[in-house]
Design an enzyme around this catalytic site. Structure first.
Site, PDB file in Angstrom:
ATOM      1  N   ASN A 129      -7.856  -2.123  14.527  1.00 40.78           N
ATOM      2  CA  ASN A 129      -9.112  -2.453  13.985  1.00 40.78           C
ATOM      3  C   ASN A 129      -8.977  -3.708  13.328  1.00 40.78           C
ATOM      4  O   ASN A 129     -10.132  -4.138  12.720  1.00 40.78           O
ATOM      5  CB  ASN A 129      -9.925  -1.402  13.213  1.00 40.78           C
ATOM      6  CG  ASN A 129      -9.211  -1.140  11.882  1.00 40.78           C
ATOM      7  OD1 ASN A 129      -8.094  -1.488  11.492  1.00 40.78           O
ATOM      8  ND2 ASN A 129      -9.380   0.136  11.463  1.00 40.78           N
ATOM      9  N   ASP A 132       0.647  -1.164  -0.040  1.00 37.44           N
ATOM     10  CA  ASP A 132      -0.174  -0.179  -0.079  1.00 37.44           C
ATOM     11  C   ASP A 132       0.722   1.203  -0.002  1.00 37.44           C
ATOM     12  O   ASP A 132       2.248   1.190   0.108  1.00 37.44           O
ATOM     13  CB  ASP A 132      -0.885  -0.107   1.193  1.00 37.44           C
ATOM     14  CG  ASP A 132      -0.196  -0.646   2.366  1.00 37.44           C
ATOM     15  OD1 ASP A 132       0.942  -0.578   2.651  1.00 37.44           O
ATOM     16  OD2 ASP A 132      -1.057  -0.750   3.265  1.00 37.44           O
ATOM     17  N   GLU A 135      -9.867  -1.779   5.513  1.00 37.17           N
ATOM     18  CA  GLU A 135     -10.500  -1.343   6.790  1.00 37.17           C
ATOM     19  C   GLU A 135     -11.792  -2.201   6.820  1.00 37.17           C
ATOM     20  O   GLU A 135     -12.300  -2.876   5.997  1.00 37.17           O
ATOM     21  CB  GLU A 135     -10.913   0.210   6.671  1.00 37.17           C
ATOM     22  CG  GLU A 135      -9.669   1.135   6.511  1.00 37.17           C
ATOM     23  CD  GLU A 135      -8.884   1.426   7.694  1.00 37.17           C
ATOM     24  OE1 GLU A 135      -8.527   0.261   8.388  1.00 37.17           O
ATOM     25  OE2 GLU A 135      -8.219   2.357   7.856  1.00 37.17           O
ATOM     26  N   HIS A 150      -7.187  -4.554  10.608  1.00 43.69           N
ATOM     27  CA  HIS A 150      -7.020  -4.272   8.957  1.00 43.69           C
ATOM     28  C   HIS A 150      -5.681  -4.942   8.599  1.00 43.69           C
ATOM     29  O   HIS A 150      -4.748  -4.993   9.550  1.00 43.69           O
ATOM     30  CB  HIS A 150      -7.313  -2.831   8.631  1.00 43.69           C
ATOM     31  CG  HIS A 150      -5.875  -2.034   9.053  1.00 43.69           C
ATOM     32  ND1 HIS A 150      -6.089  -0.478   9.042  1.00 43.69           N
ATOM     33  CD2 HIS A 150      -4.641  -2.264   9.249  1.00 43.69           C
ATOM     34  CE1 HIS A 150      -4.966  -0.301   9.247  1.00 43.69           C
ATOM     35  NE2 HIS A 150      -4.045  -1.034   9.589  1.00 43.69           N
TER      36      HIS A 150
HETATM   37  C1  F6R Z   1       1.459  -1.102   6.160  1.00 36.14           C
HETATM   38  C2  F6R Z   1       0.165  -1.814   6.203  1.00 36.14           C
HETATM   39  C3  F6R Z   1      -0.689  -1.750   7.759  1.00 36.14           C
HETATM   40  C4  F6R Z   1       0.262  -1.986   8.711  1.00 36.14           C
HETATM   41  C5  F6R Z   1      -0.716  -1.923  10.207  1.00 36.14           C
HETATM   42  C6  F6R Z   1       0.163  -2.111  11.384  1.00 36.14           C
HETATM   43  O1  F6R Z   1       1.913  -1.309   4.998  1.00 36.14           O
HETATM   44  O2  F6R Z   1      -0.541  -2.364   5.298  1.00 36.14           O
HETATM   45  O3  F6R Z   1      -1.798  -2.772   7.431  1.00 36.14           O
HETATM   46  O4  F6R Z   1       0.776  -3.325   8.637  1.00 36.14           O
HETATM   47  O5  F6R Z   1      -1.252  -0.746  10.108  1.00 36.14           O
HETATM   48  O6  F6R Z   1       1.013  -1.164  11.487  1.00 36.14           O
HETATM   49  P1  F6R Z   1       1.776  -0.760  12.684  1.00 36.14           P
HETATM   50  O7  F6R Z   1       3.133  -2.042  12.408  1.00 36.14           O
HETATM   51  O8  F6R Z   1       2.698   0.643  12.431  1.00 36.14           O
HETATM   52  O9  F6R Z   1       1.221  -0.956  13.879  1.00 36.14           O
END
Ligand code: F6R
Length: 264
Positions: A137, A67, A144, A139
C-alpha cells in the site's frame, strides 16, 4: 532521486549492501536507520559476508530500527528484534549498546516512550543512512496511508492490508499484531540519505506511485520525492509499472560514466 533498476533480487541485494558498506567504510561511526522485512534479507546476508570476508567493521556504528509490533516480546519468533539479531546484529560485530529497536512490550506512556526514542536519535547526531522497504500500500516504516508527513515516532494502527500481508508469518490461530511503534514520515525525512528497496511484481504499483505519482499521504513513500538524497534500488519486476524506465537507465549509465563513485 536516483532509481537503480537491477535484473533480479540477488543483484538488488548486492547493490544495497554495496551502498551501505561504502557508507560504513566512509564513516565507521555512522548512524544507521534500519528496516526489517523479507526484501532486506539478501542485503543483510551480503553485509554479513562482507563483514566475514572483507572485514567490514560495524564496531563503531549505531543503529535505530524503524519499527516493532506492539504486544510482541523481543524473543517472539516474529518480533523485529529477533529478525534483526538473527539476520544481522548477532552475525556481525555490532556493539549491543548501540542497537536501538522500539520496545513492543510497553503498555502505557507511549508518547513518552516514543519521544525518548526520537531524543536518542537526535542525541546520537541524527540518521546518516536510512534503509527502507515499501509495503504493497506504499507504506514506509508502518506509516500507513493517510499518515501525516510531519509525523514522528508513535503508535500506529496497522491497515488491514498490512495485517493480511503479515498473516503468513504467524502460526494459524495466533493473534496478529494490530498496532506497531514506528518512526514517522517526518522522522524518516530527516535522515541525511535514504536507500529504499523493492522486489517483485506485488510491489510494482506501490513503487510506480511512490516515484512517479503525486505526492500524497495516501502513498506515504511518495513523501520521499521531497527528500534531496533518495536512492531506490529495485528489480525489474518491481520496476514494471514505471513509465520512465528508459530514462532511469540512461541516468544510471551517464552517472557511472561521469562520476564512477557517485553512488557510494
Ligand atoms: C519493516 C518495515 C516495513 C517493510 C515493508 C516491506 O521494518 O518498516 O515498512 O519494509 O512492509 O516489507 P517486505 O520487505 O517484507 O515486503
Amino acid at each position: 532521486m536516483l532509481v537503480v533498476i537491477k535484473p533480479a533480487y540477488e543483484d538488488l541485494s548486492r547493490e544495497a549492501a554495496r551502498i551501505v558498506s561504502c557508507a560504513v567504510r566512509a564513516n565507521p561511526a555512522i548512524i544507521l536507520g534500519l528496516a526489517t522485512g523479507t526484501t532486506t534479507l539478501g542485503m543483510y546476508e551480503t553485509l554479513v559476508r562482507l563483514h566475514r570476508e572483507e572485514l567490514l567493521d560495524f564496531s563503531r556504528a549505531t543503529a535505530f530500527n524503524l519499527d516493532e509490533y506492539l504486544g510482541i516480546a523481543a524473543d517472539h519468533p516474529q518480533s523485529f528484534h529477533r529478525f534483526m539479531h538473527e539476520h544481522f546484529f548477532a552475525r556481525v560485530n555490532f556493539a549491543a549498546a548501540r542497537i536501538h529497536i522500539p520496545d513492543g512490550t510497553i503498555s502505557s506512556q507511549y508518547e513518552e516512550y516514543c519521544a525518548a526514542y526520537e531524543r536518542a536519535m537526535r542525541e546520537a547526531g541524527g540518521i546518516d543512512l536510512q534503509v527502507l522497504g515499501i509495503g504493497r500500500n506504499g507504506h514506509i516504516g508502518f506509516n500507513e496511508p493517510t499518515s501525516s508527513f510531519a509525523s514522528r515516532t508513535r503508535l500506529k494502527v496497522l491497515s488491514s492490508e498490512t495485517i493480511e500481508d503479515n498473516r503468513t508469518f504467524f502460526p494459524p490461530g495466533e493473534e496478529i499484531p494490530q498496532c506497531a511503534i514506528t518512526m514517522g514520515i517526518g522522522t524518516i525525512l530527516e535522515a541525511r540519505k535514504i536507500l529504499i528497496l523493492a522486489t517483485g511484481a506485488a510491489k510494482a504499483q506501490a513503487v510506480a506511485r511512490a516515484i512517479e505519482g503525486p505526492i500524497t499521504a495516501s502513498v506515504t513513500a511518495s513523501s520521499l520525492q521531497l527528500h534531496p538524497d533518495v536512492t531506490f534500488v529495485i528489480d525489474e519486476a518491481a520496476a514494471a509499472q514505471l513509465t520512465q524506465r528508459d530514462y532511469y537507465r540512461r541516468v544510471m549509465e551517464m552517472t557511472e560514466w561521469l562520476t564512477p563513485n557517485r553512488l557510494s
